[in-house]
Design an enzyme around this catalytic site. Structure first.
Site, PDB file in Angstrom:
ATOM      1  N   LYS A   1       0.849  -1.202   0.000  1.00 17.67           N
ATOM      2  CA  LYS A   1       0.000   0.000   0.000  1.00 17.67           C
ATOM      3  C   LYS A   1       0.875   1.239   0.000  1.00 17.67           C
ATOM      4  O   LYS A   1       2.069   1.203   0.346  1.00 17.67           O
ATOM      5  CB  LYS A   1      -0.942   0.009   1.208  1.00 17.67           C
ATOM      6  CG  LYS A   1      -0.263  -0.032   2.582  1.00 17.67           C
ATOM      7  CD  LYS A   1       0.195   1.305   3.112  1.00 17.67           C
ATOM      8  CE  LYS A   1       0.843   1.225   4.479  1.00 17.67           C
ATOM      9  NZ  LYS A   1       1.599   2.438   4.847  1.00 17.67           N
TER      10      LYS A   1
ATOM     11  N   PRO B   1       9.913  -4.380  -0.184  1.00 11.52           N
ATOM     12  CA  PRO B   1      11.029  -3.984   0.684  1.00 11.52           C
ATOM     13  C   PRO B   1      10.559  -3.613   2.082  1.00 11.52           C
ATOM     14  O   PRO B   1       9.496  -3.010   2.253  1.00 11.52           O
ATOM     15  CB  PRO B   1      11.636  -2.778  -0.046  1.00 11.52           C
ATOM     16  CG  PRO B   1      10.564  -2.274  -0.947  1.00 11.52           C
ATOM     17  CD  PRO B   1       9.738  -3.458  -1.322  1.00 11.52           C
TER      18      PRO B   1
ATOM     19  N   GLY C   1       7.663   1.780   4.412  1.00 12.64           N
ATOM     20  CA  GLY C   1       6.378   2.445   4.588  1.00 12.64           C
ATOM     21  C   GLY C   1       5.306   1.880   3.681  1.00 12.64           C
ATOM     22  O   GLY C   1       4.259   2.501   3.485  1.00 12.64           O
TER      23      GLY C   1
ATOM     24  N   GLY D   1       3.963  -1.282   4.115  1.00  8.80           N
ATOM     25  CA  GLY D   1       3.111  -2.219   4.840  1.00  8.80           C
ATOM     26  C   GLY D   1       3.280  -3.658   4.410  1.00  8.80           C
ATOM     27  O   GLY D   1       2.346  -4.462   4.553  1.00  8.80           O
TER      28      GLY D   1
ATOM     29  N   GLY E   1       5.026  -6.265   5.669  1.00  9.31           N
ATOM     30  CA  GLY E   1       4.848  -7.238   6.749  1.00  9.31           C
ATOM     31  C   GLY E   1       3.405  -7.321   7.199  1.00  9.31           C
ATOM     32  O   GLY E   1       2.894  -8.412   7.490  1.00  9.31           O
ATOM     33  N   SER E   2       2.740  -6.192   7.246  1.00  5.30           N
ATOM     34  CA  SER E   2       1.329  -6.168   7.629  1.00  5.30           C
ATOM     35  C   SER E   2       0.475  -6.892   6.602  1.00  5.30           C
ATOM     36  O   SER E   2      -0.455  -7.626   6.946  1.00  5.30           O
ATOM     37  CB  SER E   2       0.852  -4.717   7.777  1.00  5.30           C
ATOM     38  OG  SER E   2       1.538  -4.060   8.822  1.00  5.30           O
TER      39      SER E   2
ATOM     40  N   ASP F   1      -1.806  -1.244  10.961  1.00  4.23           N
ATOM     41  CA  ASP F   1      -2.301  -1.193   9.590  1.00  4.23           C
ATOM     42  C   ASP F   1      -2.613  -2.572   9.002  1.00  4.23           C
ATOM     43  O   ASP F   1      -2.967  -2.688   7.837  1.00  4.23           O
ATOM     44  CB  ASP F   1      -1.334  -0.439   8.672  1.00  4.23           C
ATOM     45  CG  ASP F   1       0.062  -1.049   8.638  1.00  4.23           C
ATOM     46  OD1 ASP F   1       0.328  -1.984   9.409  1.00  4.23           O
ATOM     47  OD2 ASP F   1       0.886  -0.567   7.843  1.00  4.23           O
TER      48      ASP F   1
END
Length: 255
Positions: free
Chosen positions: A10, A94, A98, A100, A102-103, A136
């Protein structure tokens, strides 16, 4: 039986930091917008082990037990007793960007485990588990444009379509921790909320839509400001940092 899915990332369209909360987090207003410029690949299949996690990545993502995919499994295991699964993550989004990544991996893992074990969890249930993994993570359950408030976990669907634009993302070879990013900001109530700005034409965003991390991080890491300038020089209608990471994106009008 196995399930494989592509996992998207995102971008943040604007990011306003209003105040520091009593719980130590910051109150933010932002818009999350999904993009598949970078994608991971998740595969879930049967295993003779309780949980087997394989991560194929050029990045150092730390111990397996700390990975959000494994933590997502543990949450569902605690309530439903699931076991005997192998999770393979091909990591391309990467980290520290910023975006997201991993989320997103965590949210998709929850959804895929629900399907794999026929748990039939509703979106509301999946979001409740997702919220335990990160602010997130719930966004990626619906994976649609959202106005985010609170810590980023309070989500309101918005009507926003950027299909007339190509989204191009550049990630430099360094990262910024969330702690470092927040250390340089001065929270303040904005004159105009990010949601009101988003409703304007994209051509007007350059004058009003701002990521509050940029002021301090551009001063500390000039390369980030240079990346943003280069995107505008290449013809971007709008360019910005995304979230608190070091990725910078540009929106380029399709012709």
């Amino acid at each position: 039986m196995s399930i494989t899915q592509k996992v998207n990332c995102k971008i943040n369209l604007g990011l306003q930091i209003l105040r520091k909360r009593e719980d130590g987090f910051h109150e933010i207003h932002t818009v999350f917008y999904p993009t598949d410029f970078f994608t991971d690949t998740l595969t879930i299949e049967q295993s003779e082990q309780e949980i087997e996690f394989v991560c194929e990545s050029a990045q150092d993502l730390g111990p397996a037990d700390d990975n959000l995919c494994v933590k997502a499994f543990r949450l569902l295991q605690a309530d439903y007793g699931i076991k005997g699964v192998k999770i393979t993550l091909e990591k391309h989004i990467p980290s520290g960007a910023g975006l997201g990544g991993g989320s997103a991996d965590a949210a998709f893992t929850l959804q895929m485990l629900s399907e794999f074990f026929n748990l039939e969890l509703s979106n509301a249930q999946l979001k409740a588990y997702a919220a335990q993994l990160g602010s997130d993570v719930p966004f990626f359950i619906d994976n649609k444009p959202m106005y985010a408030t609170g810590r980023g976990e309070l989500l309101e669907p918005i009507d926003l379509d950027l299909s007339d634009y190509n989204i191009y993302i550049v990630k430099p070879d360094f990262s910024v921790s969330t702690r470092e990013a927040y250390a340089g900001v001065t929270p303040a109530i904005p004159e105009t909320d990010v949601l009101d700005i988003i409703r304007r034409p994209v051509t007007e965003w350059v004058l009003a839509l701002h990521n509050d991390f940029e002021d301090s991080l551009f001063a500390k890491h000039p390369a980030l400001g240079m990346l943003k300038s280069k995107l505008y020089a290449k013809g971007a209608t709008y360019a910005s940092m995304t979230g608190s990471g070091t990725a910078v994106f540009g929106l380029f009008r399709k012709y």
